[in-house]
Enzyme design. Structure first.
Site, PDB file in Angstrom:
ATOM      1  N   ASP A 138     -50.413 -75.217  32.080  1.00 61.10           N
ATOM      2  CA  ASP A 138     -48.906 -75.194  31.908  1.00 61.10           C
ATOM      3  C   ASP A 138     -49.092 -74.746  33.598  1.00 61.10           C
ATOM      4  O   ASP A 138     -49.977 -73.824  34.468  1.00 61.10           O
ATOM      5  CB  ASP A 138     -48.813 -74.316  31.078  1.00 61.10           C
ATOM      6  N   GLU A 196     -46.738 -71.496  33.913  1.00 64.51           N
ATOM      7  CA  GLU A 196     -45.965 -70.031  34.435  1.00 64.51           C
ATOM      8  C   GLU A 196     -47.396 -68.779  34.090  1.00 64.51           C
ATOM      9  O   GLU A 196     -46.576 -67.884  34.588  1.00 64.51           O
ATOM     10  CB  GLU A 196     -44.498 -69.574  32.673  1.00 64.51           C
ATOM     11  N   HIS A 229     -46.574 -78.755  31.341  1.00 64.83           N
ATOM     12  CA  HIS A 229     -45.462 -78.224  31.670  1.00 64.83           C
ATOM     13  C   HIS A 229     -43.709 -79.021  32.227  1.00 64.83           C
ATOM     14  O   HIS A 229     -44.492 -79.845  32.289  1.00 64.83           O
ATOM     15  CB  HIS A 229     -45.340 -77.744  33.080  1.00 64.83           C
ATOM     16  N   HIS A 281     -49.356 -68.354  29.933  1.00 64.43           N
ATOM     17  CA  HIS A 281     -48.242 -67.939  30.041  1.00 64.43           C
ATOM     18  C   HIS A 281     -47.995 -67.134  27.717  1.00 64.43           C
ATOM     19  O   HIS A 281     -48.523 -67.295  26.883  1.00 64.43           O
ATOM     20  CB  HIS A 281     -47.085 -67.331  29.966  1.00 64.43           C
ATOM     21  N   HIS A 291     -41.835 -67.086  27.068  1.00 61.53           N
ATOM     22  CA  HIS A 291     -41.008 -67.460  26.348  1.00 61.53           C
ATOM     23  C   HIS A 291     -42.519 -68.322  24.932  1.00 61.53           C
ATOM     24  O   HIS A 291     -43.834 -68.596  25.453  1.00 61.53           O
ATOM     25  CB  HIS A 291     -40.957 -68.087  26.828  1.00 61.53           C
ATOM     26  N   GLU A 307     -48.098 -69.999  22.631  1.00 61.25           N
ATOM     27  CA  GLU A 307     -48.136 -71.454  22.608  1.00 61.25           C
ATOM     28  C   GLU A 307     -49.166 -71.566  22.604  1.00 61.25           C
ATOM     29  O   GLU A 307     -50.091 -72.719  22.105  1.00 61.25           O
ATOM     30  CB  GLU A 307     -47.483 -71.677  24.057  1.00 61.25           C
TER      31      GLU A 307
END
Length: 266
Positions: free
Chosen positions: A8, A10, A60, A105, A117, A135
């Site tokens: 990912d 972030e 992502h 993240h 998020h 996640e």
């Protein structure tokens, strides 16, 4: 040794604003380079620990962020989205020895990353069995479903702490920490070194220390930011709609959990 990497952005070093993570915006090019460099560092660490086959899922947004020309020749990559319920873990199966998570993240509802998020910006909070879920939580259980230990994670300090709590034996590297809308980050070059060294260390030990058992029962609660989004998804089979912005479902089958999350968060 066969290794799976879910990547990912972030949670990569120095990333702070949404402009830096959305394809086509001014900051994206610089930070897709950092995302790529962190993935390459993870590959190098895995190779040093004896990995002979590395599969990377670009996980992502569009699924097409990594600069593929910079990936090592011993790695393979999955780009874009197949539609499979594994989503960020697509390509994983029981043949892998370990799973790594790069650039992760913290969850929606947390405050350790200004970009925190879960799945998308329509979800205010996701919980599994009463605990805030990220996640990483969802994807670590996917690894467990396939008998693959989650052994390493890099990202913000909050997700590193949450990962260590879920999988006490795993190695984490915190490359940044959020304070409101700002971040304090390691220099990108140092982050790369620590990721490379951390992955090698994580894969060199007894991987069974990171085994994660699946709960016998999953109660999943999703709270949306907007009541209309919850209403639209409430018609998926088995989903309850107890409050205006909230959906709930229960299952003993984790693949069914993944399938439900996949379709009600579209």
């Amino acid at each position: 040794m066969k290794v799976f990497i879910s990547a990912d952005i972030e949670g990569c070093a120095a990333i702070t604003t949404w402009d830096e993570v959305h394809k086509g915006r001014a900051g994206h090019q610089e930070f897709r380079e950092q995302m790529t460099a962190e993935v390459v560092a993870a590959c190098e660490g895995a190779r040093a620990a004896g990995a002979t086959d590395i599969l990377i899922k670009d996980a992502h947004e569009s699924g097409c962020n990594l600069i593929v020309s910079r990936l090592p020749e011993y790695a393979r990559i999955i780009r874009a989205w197949s539609g499979h319920p594994y989503v960020m873990m697509f390509g994983l199966d029981a043949s892998f020895d370990a799973a790594l998570f790069i650039g992760y993240h913290d969850a929606a509802g947390s405050d350790t990353n200004p970009l925190a998020h879960t799945m998308n910006d329509r979800i205010a909070r996701l919980s599994i069995n009463g605990e805030l879920a990220s996640e990483f939580t969802v994807n670590a259980y996917t690894a467990s479903l396939n008998g693959v230990p989650p052994v390493f994670l890099s990202g913000d300090r909050g997700i590193c702490g949450a990962a260590e709590q879920l999988v006490p034996g795993m190695k984490t590297i915190a490359v940044s920490e959020g304070f409101g809308r700002s971040t304090m980050s390691l220099a990108p070059a140092k982050a790369l070194r620590l990721i490379r060294e951390g992955v090698e260390e994580a894969l060199a030990g007894d991987l069974s220390r990171c085994s994660l058992g699946l709960p016998d029962r999953f109660e999943v609660v999703l709270e949306f930011n907007n009541a209309s989004d919850a209403y639209r998804s409430s018609f998926y089979p088995g989903v309850e709609h107890p409050e205006a912005r909230t959906l709930r479902f229960v299952s003993n089958d984790y693949f069914e959990v993944l399938r439900t999350i996949r379709f009600i968060t579209l």
